[in-house]
Design a protein around this motif. Structure first.
Motif, mmCIF file in Angstrom:
data_model
loop_
_atom_site.group_PDB
_atom_site.id
_atom_site.type_symbol
_atom_site.label_atom_id
_atom_site.label_comp_id
_atom_site.label_asym_id
_atom_site.label_seq_id
_atom_site.Cartn_x
_atom_site.Cartn_y
_atom_site.Cartn_z
ATOM 1 N N THR A 186 0.820 -1.204 0.000
ATOM 2 C CA THR A 186 0.000 0.000 0.000
ATOM 3 C C THR A 186 0.857 1.259 0.000
ATOM 4 O O THR A 186 2.057 1.219 0.240
ATOM 5 N N ASP A 187 0.246 2.378 -0.275
ATOM 6 C CA ASP A 187 0.939 3.668 -0.359
ATOM 7 C C ASP A 187 1.417 4.090 1.032
ATOM 8 O O ASP A 187 0.615 4.451 1.892
ATOM 9 N N VAL A 188 2.730 4.034 1.247
ATOM 10 C CA VAL A 188 3.263 4.370 2.564
ATOM 11 C C VAL A 188 3.228 5.870 2.826
ATOM 12 O O VAL A 188 3.464 6.310 3.956
ATOM 13 N N LYS A 189 2.947 6.676 1.807
ATOM 14 C CA LYS A 189 2.853 8.120 1.991
ATOM 15 C C LYS A 189 1.531 8.528 2.639
ATOM 16 O O LYS A 189 1.414 9.637 3.138
ATOM 17 N N ASN A 190 0.553 7.644 2.585
ATOM 18 C CA ASN A 190 -0.736 7.922 3.213
ATOM 19 C C ASN A 190 -0.645 7.519 4.677
ATOM 20 O O ASN A 190 -0.756 6.343 5.024
ATOM 21 N N THR A 191 -0.409 8.483 5.551
ATOM 22 C CA THR A 191 -0.208 8.200 6.977
ATOM 23 C C THR A 191 -1.392 8.608 7.837
ATOM 24 O O THR A 191 -1.313 8.568 9.063
ATOM 25 N N THR A 192 -2.497 9.001 7.208
ATOM 26 C CA THR A 192 -3.670 9.410 7.969
ATOM 27 C C THR A 192 -4.287 8.212 8.667
ATOM 28 O O THR A 192 -4.501 7.163 8.051
ATOM 29 N N ARG A 193 -4.589 8.367 9.954
ATOM 30 C CA ARG A 193 -5.182 7.275 10.723
ATOM 31 C C ARG A 193 -6.693 7.433 10.803
ATOM 32 O O ARG A 193 -7.201 8.494 11.147
ATOM 33 N N HIS A 194 -7.396 6.344 10.519
ATOM 34 C CA HIS A 194 -8.856 6.282 10.601
ATOM 35 C C HIS A 194 -9.241 4.897 11.113
ATOM 36 O O HIS A 194 -8.416 3.985 11.140
ATOM 37 N N PRO A 195 -10.512 4.695 11.503
ATOM 38 C CA PRO A 195 -10.977 3.328 11.735
ATOM 39 C C PRO A 195 -10.810 2.518 10.454
ATOM 40 O O PRO A 195 -11.070 3.029 9.351
ATOM 41 N N ARG A 196 -10.397 1.258 10.582
ATOM 42 C CA ARG A 196 -10.149 0.416 9.410
ATOM 43 C C ARG A 196 -10.827 -0.937 9.563
ATOM 44 O O ARG A 196 -10.932 -1.483 10.658
ATOM 45 N N SER A 197 -11.275 -1.468 8.425
ATOM 46 C CA SER A 197 -11.730 -2.853 8.316
ATOM 47 C C SER A 197 -10.929 -3.498 7.200
ATOM 48 O O SER A 197 -10.640 -2.851 6.182
ATOM 49 N N ALA A 198 -10.563 -4.770 7.368
ATOM 50 C CA ALA A 198 -9.756 -5.426 6.347
ATOM 51 C C ALA A 198 -9.961 -6.930 6.415
ATOM 52 O O ALA A 198 -10.386 -7.481 7.441
ATOM 53 N N ILE A 199 -9.623 -7.595 5.302
ATOM 54 C CA ILE A 199 -9.676 -9.051 5.208
ATOM 55 C C ILE A 199 -8.331 -9.539 4.698
ATOM 56 O O ILE A 199 -7.728 -8.923 3.814
ATOM 57 N N GLY A 200 -7.841 -10.633 5.277
ATOM 58 C CA GLY A 200 -6.569 -11.189 4.853
ATOM 59 C C GLY A 200 -6.614 -12.702 4.850
ATOM 60 O O GLY A 200 -7.439 -13.323 5.531
ATOM 61 N N MET A 201 -5.708 -13.320 4.085
ATOM 62 C CA MET A 201 -5.615 -14.775 4.023
ATOM 63 C C MET A 201 -4.153 -15.180 3.954
ATOM 64 O O MET A 201 -3.289 -14.379 3.595
ATOM 65 N N ASN A 202 -3.862 -16.435 4.322
ATOM 66 C CA ASN A 202 -2.496 -16.908 4.255
ATOM 67 C C ASN A 202 -2.219 -17.555 2.905
ATOM 68 O O ASN A 202 -3.110 -17.707 2.061
ATOM 69 N N ALA A 203 -0.956 -17.940 2.698
ATOM 70 C CA ALA A 203 -0.544 -18.440 1.388
ATOM 71 C C ALA A 203 -1.219 -19.761 1.038
ATOM 72 O O ALA A 203 -1.495 -20.028 -0.141
ATOM 73 N N ARG A 204 -1.510 -20.582 2.027
ATOM 74 C CA ARG A 204 -2.149 -21.878 1.761
ATOM 75 C C ARG A 204 -3.647 -21.754 1.546
ATOM 76 O O ARG A 204 -4.287 -22.712 1.092
ATOM 77 N N GLY A 205 -4.214 -20.630 1.885
ATOM 78 C CA GLY A 205 -5.648 -20.444 1.734
ATOM 79 C C GLY A 205 -6.477 -21.196 2.756
ATOM 80 O O GLY A 205 -7.679 -21.402 2.548
ATOM 81 N N ASP A 206 -5.865 -21.571 3.889
ATOM 82 C CA ASP A 206 -6.630 -22.277 4.915
ATOM 83 C C ASP A 206 -6.844 -21.442 6.176
ATOM 84 O O ASP A 206 -7.400 -21.928 7.159
ATOM 85 N N ARG A 207 -6.404 -20.175 6.151
ATOM 86 C CA ARG A 207 -6.646 -19.245 7.250
ATOM 87 C C ARG A 207 -7.136 -17.926 6.686
ATOM 88 O O ARG A 207 -6.601 -17.407 5.700
ATOM 89 N N LEU A 208 -8.156 -17.393 7.326
ATOM 90 C CA LEU A 208 -8.740 -16.116 6.930
ATOM 91 C C LEU A 208 -8.809 -15.229 8.152
ATOM 92 O O LEU A 208 -9.148 -15.699 9.248
#
Length: 293
Positions: A186-208
């Motif tokens: 992501t753009d490291v120049k964007n340093t503004t802090r806000h509430p965040r929601s996100a989704i992530g997964m691992n390389a094997r696709g067995d953890r979310l």
């Protein structure tokens, strides 16, 4: 049952660095990866952690073991009439209405409203149960919704495209991509802090991972930049991650033992801690052995 809820889909060591243009993310204290966890359902664990750094960041984390056969994922919302693609609904109402074990707010939408049942348009692609609910963006209209998360049974993909391939039954547009191939992108120049929601997964696709970072609440939680959000996901083990709608939309809600919704984070719609914003769509995790309402 709403047609947008008719399909289930399954398929998540960080060296702490400095935030560009800001104070260091951590002063050397490790991120506690082993706090007490609460089991929400078989294969679904919840924890809340304070990210070490110069400002308080309360991180709420749901970890899903996708090898658990009884679990499935849904992109859901209330289909609207000709006035809009969706009717507004809070994340707590989504959990209460559908019986989801846990849910997080989804992609961007317009307009922002304060009441449920209002007509909303999703910004970019949204698909539920094989049915297209919102058409893809164009490059000229995408804004931050420049990527998608796609689901089909046990298969999950986070892609830098405007729509999911046809084989996926569910998906939605959001952005930006936070992590790709295990690297913060992501753009490291964007340093503004806000509430965040996100989704992530691992390389094997067995953890979310579904995470929220509370913000706009001085002394409790200041929020996070895109880079900080990405680094938290990498610390958890995510190799691919996507930012969802944030700000007043950020909400993570679980079903309690009596079937009622329970907030796992502290939303802040309209500057009021604990108040949720009605949004267009959600990502929900369900137990397949229990019917979706």
């Amino acid at each position: 049952m709403n047609r947008a809820m008719s399909s289930l889909a399954m398929s998540a060591s960080l060296v702490l660095a400095s935030c560009a243009g800001g104070p260091p993310l951590s002063k050397g204290k490790p991120f506690d990866l082993t706090p007490p966890q609460q089991r929400l359902a078989p294969g679904i664990q919840f924890s809340q952690r304070l990210w070490p750094g110069p400002v308080p960041m309360q991180v709420s984390i749901v970890e899903v073991d996708l090898t658990t056969r009884d679990l499935g994922l849904v992109v859901g919302g209330i289909a609207a009439d000709a006035k809009g693609e969706y009717l507004s609904r809070t994340t707590s109402s989504f959990v209460r209405d559908t019986g989801a074990v846990v849910a997080i707010n989804g992609g961007y939408f317009s307009p922002v409203v304060n009441a449920e049942g209002q007509a909303l348009d999703a910004i970019g692609f949204s698909k539920s149960g094989g049915l297209l609910q919102s058409p893809p963006n164009t490059a000229q209209t995408a804004g931050m919704a420049t990527a998608v998360v796609c689901f089909k049974r046990r298969e999950i993909a986070i892609l830098a495209t405007f729509s999911c391939p046809d084989r996926f039954t569910d998906g939605l547009a959001a952005g930006p991509i936070l992590v790709a191939a295990g690297k913060v992108v992501t753009d490291v120049k964007n340093t503004t802090r806000h509430p965040r929601s996100a989704i992530g997964m691992n390389a094997r696709g067995d953890r979310l991972w579904l995470i929220t970072i509370d913000g706009r609440q001085p002394g409790y939680s200041e929020g996070a930049s895109f880079e900080e959000t990405a680094r938290i996901l990498v610390a958890l083990g995510a190799t691919e991650a996507l930012n969802l709608d944030g700000g007043g939309s950020t909400a993570l809600v679980a079903r309690d033992g009596s079937g009622k919704p329970r907030q796992l984070n502290r939303p802040i719609q309209g500057g009021v801690p604990g108040r949720e914003r009605p949004v267009a769509n959600h990502i929900g995790v369900f137990e397949l052995s229990r019917p979706i309402r």
